[in-house]
Design a protein around this motif. Structure first.
Motif, PDB file in Angstrom:
ATOM      1  N   ALA A 105       0.811  -1.215   0.000  1.00 28.83           N
ATOM      2  CA  ALA A 105       0.000   0.000   0.000  1.00 28.83           C
ATOM      3  C   ALA A 105       0.844   1.265   0.000  1.00 28.83           C
ATOM      4  N   ALA A 106       2.130   1.146   0.319  1.00 33.35           N
ATOM      5  CA  ALA A 106       2.998   2.323   0.393  1.00 33.35           C
ATOM      6  C   ALA A 106       3.072   3.043  -0.949  1.00 33.35           C
ATOM      7  N   GLY A 107       3.214   2.271  -2.025  1.00 28.30           N
ATOM      8  CA  GLY A 107       3.292   2.868  -3.354  1.00 28.30           C
ATOM      9  C   GLY A 107       2.019   3.603  -3.731  1.00 28.30           C
ATOM     10  N   VAL A 108       0.867   3.054  -3.313  1.00 28.88           N
ATOM     11  CA  VAL A 108      -0.417   3.686  -3.619  1.00 28.88           C
ATOM     12  C   VAL A 108      -0.498   5.059  -2.967  1.00 28.88           C
ATOM     13  N   GLN A 109      -0.060   5.160  -1.713  1.00 24.83           N
ATOM     14  CA  GLN A 109      -0.109   6.433  -1.005  1.00 24.83           C
ATOM     15  C   GLN A 109       0.801   7.469  -1.667  1.00 24.83           C
ATOM     16  N   VAL A 110       1.985   7.038  -2.110  1.00 22.65           N
ATOM     17  CA  VAL A 110       2.903   7.955  -2.774  1.00 22.65           C
ATOM     18  C   VAL A 110       2.302   8.456  -4.082  1.00 22.65           C
ATOM     19  N   VAL A 111       1.733   7.541  -4.873  1.00 25.17           N
ATOM     20  CA  VAL A 111       1.136   7.909  -6.158  1.00 25.17           C
ATOM     21  C   VAL A 111      -0.033   8.869  -5.951  1.00 25.17           C
ATOM     22  N   LYS A 112      -0.857   8.615  -4.947  1.00 24.70           N
ATOM     23  CA  LYS A 112      -2.001   9.486  -4.684  1.00 24.70           C
ATOM     24  C   LYS A 112      -1.562  10.905  -4.335  1.00 24.70           C
ATOM     25  N   ARG A 113      -0.506  11.027  -3.540  1.00 22.58           N
ATOM     26  CA  ARG A 113      -0.016  12.364  -3.187  1.00 22.58           C
ATOM     27  C   ARG A 113       0.465  13.110  -4.433  1.00 22.58           C
ATOM     28  N   ILE A 114       1.165  12.391  -5.302  1.00 20.63           N
ATOM     29  CA  ILE A 114       1.675  13.012  -6.528  1.00 20.63           C
ATOM     30  C   ILE A 114       0.530  13.449  -7.428  1.00 20.63           C
ATOM     31  N   LEU A 115      -0.466  12.592  -7.595  1.00 19.32           N
ATOM     32  CA  LEU A 115      -1.593  12.914  -8.473  1.00 19.32           C
ATOM     33  C   LEU A 115      -2.436  14.055  -7.912  1.00 19.32           C
ATOM     34  N   GLU A 116      -2.604  14.096  -6.604  1.00 19.77           N
ATOM     35  CA  GLU A 116      -3.348  15.194  -5.990  1.00 19.77           C
ATOM     36  C   GLU A 116      -2.668  16.531  -6.261  1.00 19.77           C
ATOM     37  N   GLN A 117      -1.339  16.531  -6.165  1.00 18.36           N
ATOM     38  CA  GLN A 117      -0.597  17.765  -6.431  1.00 18.36           C
ATOM     39  C   GLN A 117      -0.668  18.117  -7.915  1.00 18.36           C
ATOM     40  N   GLU A 118      -0.587  17.110  -8.791  1.00 25.75           N
ATOM     41  CA  GLU A 118      -0.602  17.365 -10.228  1.00 25.75           C
ATOM     42  C   GLU A 118      -1.928  17.963 -10.679  1.00 25.75           C
ATOM     43  N   VAL A 119      -3.049  17.372 -10.251  1.00 26.76           N
ATOM     44  CA  VAL A 119      -4.348  17.898 -10.677  1.00 26.76           C
ATOM     45  C   VAL A 119      -4.630  19.255 -10.028  1.00 26.76           C
ATOM     46  N   SER A 120      -4.082  19.472  -8.832  1.00 27.56           N
ATOM     47  CA  SER A 120      -4.251  20.763  -8.176  1.00 27.56           C
ATOM     48  C   SER A 120      -3.564  21.867  -8.965  1.00 27.56           C
ATOM     49  N   ILE A 121      -2.356  21.580  -9.445  1.00 21.74           N
ATOM     50  CA  ILE A 121      -1.622  22.560 -10.254  1.00 21.74           C
ATOM     51  C   ILE A 121      -2.316  22.777 -11.589  1.00 21.74           C
ATOM     52  N   ALA A 122      -2.770  21.682 -12.214  1.00 25.42           N
ATOM     53  CA  ALA A 122      -3.420  21.791 -13.519  1.00 25.42           C
ATOM     54  C   ALA A 122      -4.722  22.578 -13.444  1.00 25.42           C
ATOM     55  N   ALA A 123      -5.419  22.487 -12.322  1.00 30.58           N
ATOM     56  CA  ALA A 123      -6.713  23.158 -12.179  1.00 30.58           C
ATOM     57  C   ALA A 123      -6.580  24.635 -11.856  1.00 30.58           C
ATOM     58  N   SER A 124      -5.399  25.078 -11.481  1.00 36.99           N
ATOM     59  CA  SER A 124      -5.192  26.468 -11.081  1.00 36.99           C
ATOM     60  C   SER A 124      -4.228  27.151 -12.045  1.00 36.99           C
ATOM     61  N   SER A 125      -4.699  28.196 -12.714  1.00 37.42           N
ATOM     62  CA  SER A 125      -3.818  28.930 -13.623  1.00 37.42           C
ATOM     63  C   SER A 125      -2.685  29.611 -12.864  1.00 37.42           C
ATOM     64  N   GLN A 126      -2.962  30.042 -11.626  1.00 32.26           N
ATOM     65  CA  GLN A 126      -1.933  30.676 -10.813  1.00 32.26           C
ATOM     66  C   GLN A 126      -0.824  29.695 -10.453  1.00 32.26           C
ATOM     67  N   LYS A 127      -1.207  28.479 -10.008  1.00 30.87           N
ATOM     68  CA  LYS A 127      -0.210  27.463  -9.667  1.00 30.87           C
ATOM     69  C   LYS A 127       0.554  27.009 -10.899  1.00 30.87           C
ATOM     70  N   SER A 128      -0.146  26.877 -12.020  1.00 30.68           N
ATOM     71  CA  SER A 128       0.521  26.469 -13.258  1.00 30.68           C
ATOM     72  C   SER A 128       1.560  27.494 -13.673  1.00 30.68           C
ATOM     73  N   ARG A 129       1.223  28.769 -13.540  1.00 27.52           N
ATOM     74  CA  ARG A 129       2.156  29.828 -13.918  1.00 27.52           C
ATOM     75  C   ARG A 129       3.394  29.837 -13.029  1.00 27.52           C
ATOM     76  N   LEU A 130       3.205  29.530 -11.734  1.00 26.67           N
ATOM     77  CA  LEU A 130       4.307  29.577 -10.784  1.00 26.67           C
ATOM     78  C   LEU A 130       5.184  28.321 -10.808  1.00 26.67           C
ATOM     79  N   THR A 131       4.790  27.318 -11.588  1.00 23.50           N
ATOM     80  CA  THR A 131       5.606  26.102 -11.699  1.00 23.50           C
ATOM     81  C   THR A 131       6.136  25.882 -13.111  1.00 23.50           C
ATOM     82  N   ALA A 132       5.758  26.750 -14.045  1.00 23.31           N
ATOM     83  CA  ALA A 132       6.171  26.575 -15.439  1.00 23.31           C
ATOM     84  C   ALA A 132       7.668  26.852 -15.603  1.00 23.31           C
TER      85      ALA A 132
END
Length: 267
Positions: A105-132
Motif C-alpha cells: 500500500a505504500a506505493g499507492v499512497q505515494v502515487v495518490k499524493r503526486i496525483l493530488e498535487q498534479e491535478v491541483s496545479i493543472a486546475a489552477s492557472s496561478q499554480k501552473s504559472r508559478l511552476t512553469a
C-alpha cells in the motif's frame, strides 16, 4: 634561409617546411581565438532567444486532457517492484482514478499524493504559472549543445528563483533545436519533509500527434534510516483534441526562430 656547402649557398628544403608549418599553426591559433571571442561575446542574446522561443512553443502546443499511467515503486538498489499502480488522470475535471493496484500500500499512497498535487496545479492557472519552466520562475544558463536519442538539443541550466518552492527543479533542461519544446528536465527538488533528505527527478516529454505529453518519470528519494526509494511512471495512453491549427502556427514560428537564432550568433 641559406646554408653553405662546398663554398656554394644552398636553400635547405627542411627549413621551408618548418616555416610553412609555423605559419599554418599561427593562423589556426588566431582563428581559434577569434571563434572563442565571438562565441563568448554573445551568450546573452543567444540564450534569451532560445528561452523566448521555448516559452512560446510551450504556450502554443496542446496538452492531453486525459492520460493513463503505470507507476512502479520500490528500492533504488533492487529490481523488485514493491508496488504497481495504474491510474487515470482527467485534467478537464481535475480528478484522478486508481484503476489497478498490486503489491504494498505504500506505493499507492505515494502515487495518490503526486496525483493530488498534479491535478491541483493543472486546475489552477496561478499554480501552473508559478511552476512553469519560464523566466518568471527560473534563471537560465546556456551550457551548450547535446545529442539525445540521435536528436540535437540546447542544454540549459535551471536555477529556481524561489529555491524553497518544492515544485521547482534545480538542474538542466533539454530544448529541441527544431521545435523548441522541452524534451527532458533533470535535477533535484526541495523536500518538504524532514524524513526525505533529497529528491532527484527526471521528466521525459514527447510530442506525438501535435501534443506535448509527459512520457516518463523517474524520481529517487533519499529517506532517512530507510535508504533510497525509486518511483517511476510510464504513460500508456492519452487523449485530447488535435492541435493542427496550433501546430501550423508553431511551424511558422519555428522557422522564424531558427533564422533569428542564427542572426543572434553572428552579431
Amino acid at each position: 634561409v641559406m646554408v653553405k656547402s662546398d663554398q656554394t649557398s644552398v636553400f635547405h628544403p627542411s627549413i621551408l617546411y618548418v616555416e610553412v608549418a609555423m605559419r599554418a599553426l599561427i593562423r589556426m591559433l588566431l582563428l581559434l581565438v577569434l571563434t572563442v571571442t565571438a562565441q563568448g561575446s554573445n551568450p546573452a542574446p543567444f540564450l534569451t532567444s532560445i528561452v523566448e522561443h521555448m516559452e512560446r512553443a510551450q504556450s502554443e502546443i496542446s496538452i492531453p486532457n486525459h492520460v493513463t499511467r503505470d507507476y512502479r515503486f520500490g528500492r533504488q538498489d533492487s529490481a523488485k517492484v514493491d508496488s504497481d499502480v495504474f491510474a487515470d488522470v482527467d485534467f478537464r475535471t481535475g480528478k484522478y482514478t486508481v484503476k489497478k493496484v498490486s503489491g504494498s500500500a505504500a506505493g499507492v499512497q505515494v502515487v495518490k499524493r503526486i496525483l493530488e498535487q498534479e491535478v491541483s496545479i493543472a486546475a489552477s492557472s496561478q499554480k501552473s504559472r508559478l511552476t512553469a519552466v519560464t523566466q518568471e520562475n527560473y534563471v537560465f544558463s546556456y551550457l551548450g549543445e547535446t545529442i539525445l536519442d540521435g536528436q540535437s538539443y540546447y542544454l540549459l541550466r535551471l536555477a529556481p528563483k524561489r529555491p524553497k518552492q518544492p515544485e521547482l527543479i534545480s538542474g538542466q533542461v533539454w530544448v529541441d533545436q527544431q521545435s523548441f519544446l522541452i524534451r527532458r528536465i533533470e535535477g533535484e527538488v526541495k523536500s518538504s519533509s524532514w524524513w526525505v533528505k533529497k529528491i532527484h527527478i527526471r521528466l521525459d516529454f514527447a510530442s506525438p500527434r501535435g501534443m506535448w505529453v509527459l512520457n516518463g518519470m523517474e524520481a529517487v528519494a533519499s529517506v532517512r534510516y530507510l535508504g533510497d526509494r525509486k518511483l517511476t511512471s510510464q504513460m500508456s495512453s492519452f487523449s485530447g483534441e488535435a492541435a493542427s491549427v496550433v501546430a501550423a502556427k508553431s511551424a511558422k514560428r519555428v522557422r522564424i526562430a531558427r533564422r533569428s537564432l542564427a542572426v543572434s550568433v553572428l552579431k
